[in-house]
Design an enzyme around this catalytic site. Structure first.
Site, PDB file in Angstrom:
ATOM      1  N   HIS A 307       0.846  -1.175   0.067  1.00  0.00           N
ATOM      2  CA  HIS A 307       0.019  -0.118   0.139  1.00  0.00           C
ATOM      3  C   HIS A 307       0.951   1.180  -0.073  1.00  0.00           C
ATOM      4  CE1 HIS A 307      -3.052   2.907   0.970  1.00  0.00           C
ATOM      5  NE2 HIS A 307      -4.006   1.928   0.494  1.00  0.00           N
ATOM      6  N   ASP A 365      -7.951  -5.638   0.177  1.00  0.00           N
ATOM      7  CA  ASP A 365      -8.435  -6.450  -1.156  1.00  0.00           C
ATOM      8  C   ASP A 365      -8.019  -7.939  -1.178  1.00  0.00           C
ATOM      9  OD1 ASP A 365      -9.510  -4.462  -2.348  1.00  0.00           O
ATOM     10  OD2 ASP A 365      -7.696  -3.478  -3.170  1.00  0.00           O
TER      11      ASP A 365
HETATM   12  N1  CMC Z   1       4.289  -7.276  -4.762  1.00  0.00           N
HETATM   13  C1  CMC Z   1       5.675  -7.292  -4.986  1.00  0.00           C
HETATM   14  N2  CMC Z   1       6.453  -6.234  -4.830  1.00  0.00           N
HETATM   15  C2  CMC Z   1       5.590  -5.050  -4.523  1.00  0.00           C
HETATM   16  C3  CMC Z   1       4.274  -5.210  -4.353  1.00  0.00           C
HETATM   17  C4  CMC Z   1       3.606  -6.251  -4.563  1.00  0.00           C
HETATM   18  N3  CMC Z   1       2.417  -6.215  -4.385  1.00  0.00           N
HETATM   19  N4  CMC Z   1       3.895  -3.971  -3.913  1.00  0.00           N
HETATM   20  C5  CMC Z   1       4.967  -3.319  -4.078  1.00  0.00           C
HETATM   21  N5  CMC Z   1       6.176  -3.798  -4.299  1.00  0.00           N
HETATM   22  C6  CMC Z   1       7.571  -3.399  -4.225  1.00  0.00           C
HETATM   23  C7  CMC Z   1       7.737  -2.651  -5.747  1.00  0.00           C
HETATM   24  O1  CMC Z   1       8.241  -3.372  -6.694  1.00  0.00           O
HETATM   25  C8  CMC Z   1       9.069  -1.729  -5.072  1.00  0.00           C
HETATM   26  O2  CMC Z   1      10.357  -2.315  -5.069  1.00  0.00           O
HETATM   27  P1  CMC Z   1      11.611  -1.449  -5.487  1.00  0.00           P
HETATM   28  O3  CMC Z   1      11.603  -0.458  -4.154  1.00  0.00           O
HETATM   29  O4  CMC Z   1      12.664  -2.538  -5.302  1.00  0.00           O
HETATM   30  O5  CMC Z   1      11.325  -0.769  -6.670  1.00  0.00           O
HETATM   31  C9  CMC Z   1       8.484  -1.368  -3.779  1.00  0.00           C
HETATM   32  O6  CMC Z   1       7.765  -2.733  -3.423  1.00  0.00           O
HETATM   33  C10 CMC Z   1       7.420  -0.138  -3.498  1.00  0.00           C
HETATM   34  O7  CMC Z   1       6.476  -0.312  -4.414  1.00  0.00           O
HETATM   35  P2  CMC Z   1       5.807   0.889  -5.319  1.00  0.00           P
HETATM   36  O8  CMC Z   1       5.383   0.345  -6.460  1.00  0.00           O
HETATM   37  O9  CMC Z   1       6.798   1.969  -5.445  1.00  0.00           O
HETATM   38  O10 CMC Z   1       4.777   1.447  -4.069  1.00  0.00           O
HETATM   39  P3  CMC Z   1       3.553   2.464  -4.478  1.00  0.00           P
HETATM   40  O11 CMC Z   1       3.347   2.890  -3.314  1.00  0.00           O
HETATM   41  O12 CMC Z   1       3.789   3.158  -5.780  1.00  0.00           O
HETATM   42  O13 CMC Z   1       2.256   1.134  -4.812  1.00  0.00           O
HETATM   43  C11 CMC Z   1       0.582  -0.493  -4.529  1.00  0.00           C
HETATM   44  C12 CMC Z   1       1.402   0.803  -3.963  1.00  0.00           C
HETATM   45  C13 CMC Z   1      -0.648  -0.620  -3.861  1.00  0.00           C
HETATM   46  C14 CMC Z   1       0.159   0.164  -5.993  1.00  0.00           C
HETATM   47  C15 CMC Z   1       1.612  -1.531  -5.035  1.00  0.00           C
HETATM   48  O14 CMC Z   1       2.003  -1.974  -3.516  1.00  0.00           O
HETATM   49  C16 CMC Z   1       0.789  -2.794  -5.642  1.00  0.00           C
HETATM   50  O15 CMC Z   1       0.957  -2.810  -6.890  1.00  0.00           O
HETATM   51  N6  CMC Z   1       0.263  -3.677  -4.796  1.00  0.00           N
HETATM   52  C17 CMC Z   1      -0.543  -4.561  -5.511  1.00  0.00           C
HETATM   53  C18 CMC Z   1      -2.052  -4.225  -5.789  1.00  0.00           C
HETATM   54  C19 CMC Z   1      -2.876  -4.078  -4.793  1.00  0.00           C
HETATM   55  O16 CMC Z   1      -3.025  -4.911  -3.998  1.00  0.00           O
HETATM   56  N7  CMC Z   1      -3.502  -2.911  -4.755  1.00  0.00           N
HETATM   57  C20 CMC Z   1      -4.550  -2.590  -3.622  1.00  0.00           C
HETATM   58  C21 CMC Z   1      -4.127  -1.496  -2.760  1.00  0.00           C
HETATM   59  S1  CMC Z   1      -5.271  -1.420  -1.396  1.00  0.00           S
HETATM   60  C22 CMC Z   1      -6.753  -0.745  -1.873  1.00  0.00           C
HETATM   61  C23 CMC Z   1      -6.902   0.318  -2.772  1.00  0.00           C
HETATM   62  O17 CMC Z   1      -6.231   1.213  -2.936  1.00  0.00           O
HETATM   63  O18 CMC Z   1      -7.673   0.220  -3.633  1.00  0.00           O
END
Ligand code: CMC
Length: 430
Positions: A307, A365
């Site tokens: 998140h 989720d």
């Molecule tokens: N699986 C594997 N690696 C992950 C994941 C994951 N689910 N989420 C983040 N990472 C890694 C990412 O690769 C990055 O690594 P590095 O620093 O080495 O590049 C690090 O963690 C930080 O991730 P980010 O993408 O920069 O973080 P963000 O804040 O931009 O993204 C997120 C947040 C929710 C989009 C992301 O965690 C994700 O894609 N999760 C899976 C989708 C998901 O479950 N979304 C629902 C969120 S809660 C309900 C809602 O908001 O609707």
């Protein structure tokens, strides 16, 4: 908001004072509104990781502590002690209602649950195999073509009527989208049922057979609605605000929010999470998927994990997990293979260095799909249910913005990295 402190920006030996705004709680905010006018410079923050896009009194999140409050009330208390329509009142009007206010509000919402009969025909224009979110984006947007008397955003009474209509009709529209996709007749709302029971009835009853709404399942449904009701300035809420900042009508703005929510990084993650569990299939496959999630060259991510704001745990996920256990128990669902995969995946990920170091925890989720699937919803309905639950949050945020005298059209700037000015060359000379 007070600005007793300021920050100094030194640029080419010139100093600029930037006021620091004080929140009730949470990080202070550097006010850069006058920066461009004074210093001819923009700030750069794609993804808004360090930017407060507005001030708001509705929802507060402490990502480090894993806290979520609606109007100051912790989500755990609201999920367990309140119910969705009371939470809607709280989000919309700022305070918990007394008995008379609650009854009046419930009555108003209940009396607006039917949709214009002509909308049935509108649905029929879609292919049967359309995703219910695709149908919802279209139908909710089309509400502005059906309810002309509540599209004047300058009139507070019309804003109020539009708000009630949206909260009341979204479950009807989501259920109709579902019924249409499975080829069953639409079920009209039943006003003697509470909000959650009515939704379950519209989804699962058929003319040939009466559907008995299990009160415990209705309670679990209501809790899912409450847990999703608002989440401060997330992507879809910011979309609603940005759409609304131009003066667009509320039905168009909520349709924009639904479109944004659909993406798998946001609300679409509930569908993606369950599909991922099904794709993993068996517990012995988990290590391979964990390996892929950690591989920088593989786009695969563990859906339902991570998140932007929560870096400890997602408090909604905690309540949702308890609810999932209750519902599975109630329905007598033993550990099926998907459930076994979910439990084992959660256990492994919570112990794995990669996930621990990056503070990636199961989010709301991850568990919601397990409950919804146990209740009998297909995965394609998970995000529509999120959308109908979040509608009140979108509306509360939209109303707050419209009523704010400082409201102006949202218009971000950019760091232009394209070509410098050049002259057009005729096609024969290229
Ligand atoms: N699986 C594997 N690696 C992950 C994941 C994951 N689910 N989420 C983040 N990472 C890694 C990412 O690769 C990055 O690594 P590095 O620093 O080495 O590049 C690090 O963690 C930080 O991730 P980010 O993408 O920069 O973080 P963000 O804040 O931009 O993204 C997120 C947040 C929710 C989009 C992301 O965690 C994700 O894609 N999760 C899976 C989708 C998901 O479950 N979304 C629902 C969120 S809660 C309900 C809602 O908001 O609707």
């Amino acid at each position: 908001m007070t600005d007793t402190k300021s920050a100094k920006l030194i640029l080419d030996n010139k100093s600029f004072d930037l006021p620091i705004l004080q929140p009730t709680i949470g990080p202070e905010v550097v006010d850069i509104r006058k920066l461009y006018g004074q210093a001819d410079i923009f700030t750069y923050d794609p993804g808004f990781t360090s930017t407060a896009s507005c001030d708001s009194t509705i929802t507060y999140i402490d990502g480090e502590k894993g806290e979520l409050w609606y109007r100051g009330y912790p989500i755990e208390q609201l999920a367990k002690q309140s119910h969705y329509l009371e939470v809607c009142y709280l989000l919309l009007y700022g305070e918990l209602p007394d008995q008379a206010q609650l009854e009046d509000f419930e009555n108003r919402v209940t009396r607006h649950t039917m949709v214009h009969e002509q909308m049935n025909n509108f649905f029929r224009g879609f292919r049967r195999d359309a995703h219910p979110m695709a149908t919802m984006v279209g139908v909710v947007g089309a509400m502005s073509a059906f309810y002309h008397d509540s599209t004047d955003i300058a009139d507070p009474m019309q804003r109020e009527i539009a708000s009630i209509r949206l909260i009341a009709k979204l479950p009807t529209i989501a259920a109709m989208a579902y019924k249409y996709s499975v080829g069953q007749p639409f079920v009209y709302p039943s006003n003697e049922l509470d909000y959650a029971s009515n939704f379950l009835n519209m989804c699962f009853s058929v003319p040939a057979e009466k559907y008995h709404v299990d009160p415990a399942l209705a309670r679990a449904m209501d809790r899912i609605f409450t847990l999703h009701a608002d989440h401060e300035q997330n992507a879809s809420t910011s979309t609603v605000r940005l759409a609304g900042s131009s003066g667009a009508n509320p039905f168009a703005c909520i349709a924009a929010g639904i479109a944004c929510l659909w993406g798998p990084a946001h609300g679409g993650a509930n569908q993606a999470a369950l599909e991922m569990l099904q794709q993993i299939g068996t517990v012995d496959q988990i290590p391979e998927y964990i390996r892929r999630a950690k591989d920088k060259d593989d786009p695969f991510r563990l859906m339902g994990f991570g998140h932007r704001v929560y870096k400890n745990f997602d408090p909604r996920a905690k309540v949702m997990k308890e609810s999932a256990d209750e519902v599975l128990d109630l329905l007598g669902i033993e550990d099926n293979e998907t459930l076994k995969v979910a439990k084992e995946l959660e256990r492994i990920a919570l112990e794995d260095d990669y996930f621990v170091e990056k503070k990636l925890y199961p989010n709301v989720d991850f568990y919601s799909g397990i409950i919804l699937s146990a209740m009998g919803f297909p995965t394609s309905m998970f995000t529509p249910i999120f959308a109908l639950s979040r509608t009140v949050g979108w509306i509360a945020q939209w109303k707050e913005m419209i009523a704010d005298p400082q409201n102006k059209i949202g218009r971000p700037r950019q760091l232009y990295v394209g070509s410098d000015k050049r002259d057009y060359v005729a096609v024969s000379k290229r």
